[in-house]
Design a protein around this motif. Structure first.
Motif, short mmCIF file in Angstrom:
data_model
loop_
_atom_site.label_atom_id
_atom_site.label_comp_id
_atom_site.label_asym_id
_atom_site.label_seq_id
_atom_site.Cartn_x
_atom_site.Cartn_y
_atom_site.Cartn_z
N LYS A 2 130.66 56.21 72.10
CA LYS A 2 130.78 56.07 70.65
C LYS A 2 129.81 57.02 69.97
O LYS A 2 128.79 57.41 70.53
N PHE A 3 130.15 57.38 68.74
CA PHE A 3 129.35 58.31 67.95
C PHE A 3 128.13 57.59 67.39
O PHE A 3 128.25 56.52 66.80
N LYS A 4 126.95 58.17 67.59
CA LYS A 4 125.70 57.60 67.06
C LYS A 4 125.35 58.21 65.70
O LYS A 4 124.99 57.51 64.78
N GLY A 5 125.45 59.55 65.60
CA GLY A 5 125.12 60.21 64.34
C GLY A 5 124.81 61.68 64.53
O GLY A 5 124.69 62.17 65.65
N SER A 6 124.68 62.38 63.40
CA SER A 6 124.34 63.80 63.38
C SER A 6 122.91 63.96 62.88
O SER A 6 122.52 63.32 61.90
N TYR A 7 122.15 64.82 63.54
CA TYR A 7 120.72 64.95 63.24
C TYR A 7 120.28 66.41 63.24
O TYR A 7 120.81 67.21 64.00
N VAL A 8 119.30 66.71 62.41
CA VAL A 8 118.62 68.00 62.45
C VAL A 8 117.12 67.80 62.69
O VAL A 8 116.38 68.75 62.93
N LYS A 9 116.68 66.55 62.63
CA LYS A 9 115.29 66.17 62.93
C LYS A 9 115.27 64.66 63.15
O LYS A 9 116.29 63.99 63.02
N ASP A 10 114.12 64.12 63.49
CA ASP A 10 113.98 62.68 63.73
C ASP A 10 115.08 62.15 64.65
O ASP A 10 115.80 61.21 64.32
N PHE A 11 115.18 62.77 65.80
CA PHE A 11 116.24 62.44 66.76
C PHE A 11 116.01 61.07 67.39
O PHE A 11 114.87 60.66 67.59
N PRO A 12 117.08 60.35 67.72
CA PRO A 12 116.92 59.06 68.42
C PRO A 12 116.18 59.27 69.74
O PRO A 12 116.44 60.24 70.44
#
Length: 184
Positions: A2-12
């Motif tokens: 499943k999709f968690k999200g899109s990030y450019v910083k503060d990664f999981p």
């Protein structure tokens, strides 16, 4: 998956990562869809659709889809921004990267940028598997030439076709093995 999200910083940071890298339009998002057996990642024929690090949850790991390098219908400034995001991620989160799947188009073969990426990943001591994409489109001669050129890297090579499902079970098995031998 499943999709968690899109990030450019503060990664999981709650799970280790498998990173997917490669040229623009090499088939990173298509490969994710084939692994997930559903259309979870956006795919485009236009290079440069992925502009962030896209995180997908697969069991107890993150599959991280990265922006492509090389040609994209985006400004040089934007492409450099993507490279910086990826580099920052590797620099700051590299200890939690279980493996990098470096995707290479089996028809085109490794480009100079692909060679530079593999050398860079080696310099960071990252476990790297070369994933040949689009093997269904390559002639025997093109595939043999690509495989011959990749021998110099002394890496595991998985041949795949997102369209025909070639190599997908093998990649899933590798991912499962990595998730059970995770670093955390």
């Amino acid at each position: 998956m499943k999709f968690k999200g899109s990030y450019v910083k503060d990664f999981p940071e709650d799970k280790p990562y498998i990173l997917l890298t490669g040229r623009s339009n090499v088939g990173k998002s298509s490969l994710i869809n084939a692994i997930a057996n559903t259309k979870i990642a956006r795919v485009s024929k236009e290079p440069g659709l992925t502009a962030t690090l896209n995180f997908y949850i697969e069991e107890n790991i993150y599959i991280v889809d990265t922006p492509g390098y090389g040609y994209a219908k985006r400004s040089k400034e934007e492409r450099n921004k993507w490279a910086n995001i990826i580099n920052d991620f590797i620099e700051n989160y590299g200890e939690n990267i279980l493996c990098v799947f470096a995707l290479i188009d089996s028809v085109v073969g490794p480009t100079e940028l692909d060679n530079m990426l593999i050398d860079y990943l080696d310099s960071k001591s990252l476990n790297t598997i070369l994933v040949l994409t689009k093997v269904d489109k390559a002639t025997q001669k093109e595939l043999a030439n690509t495989l011959n050129r990749l021998k110099a890297f002394d890496k595991n090579i998985i041949q795949t076709s997102s369209k025909d499902g070639i190599g997908i079970k093998q990649l899933k098995a590798i991912m499962k093995e990595l998730s059970h031998a995770k670093k955390r």
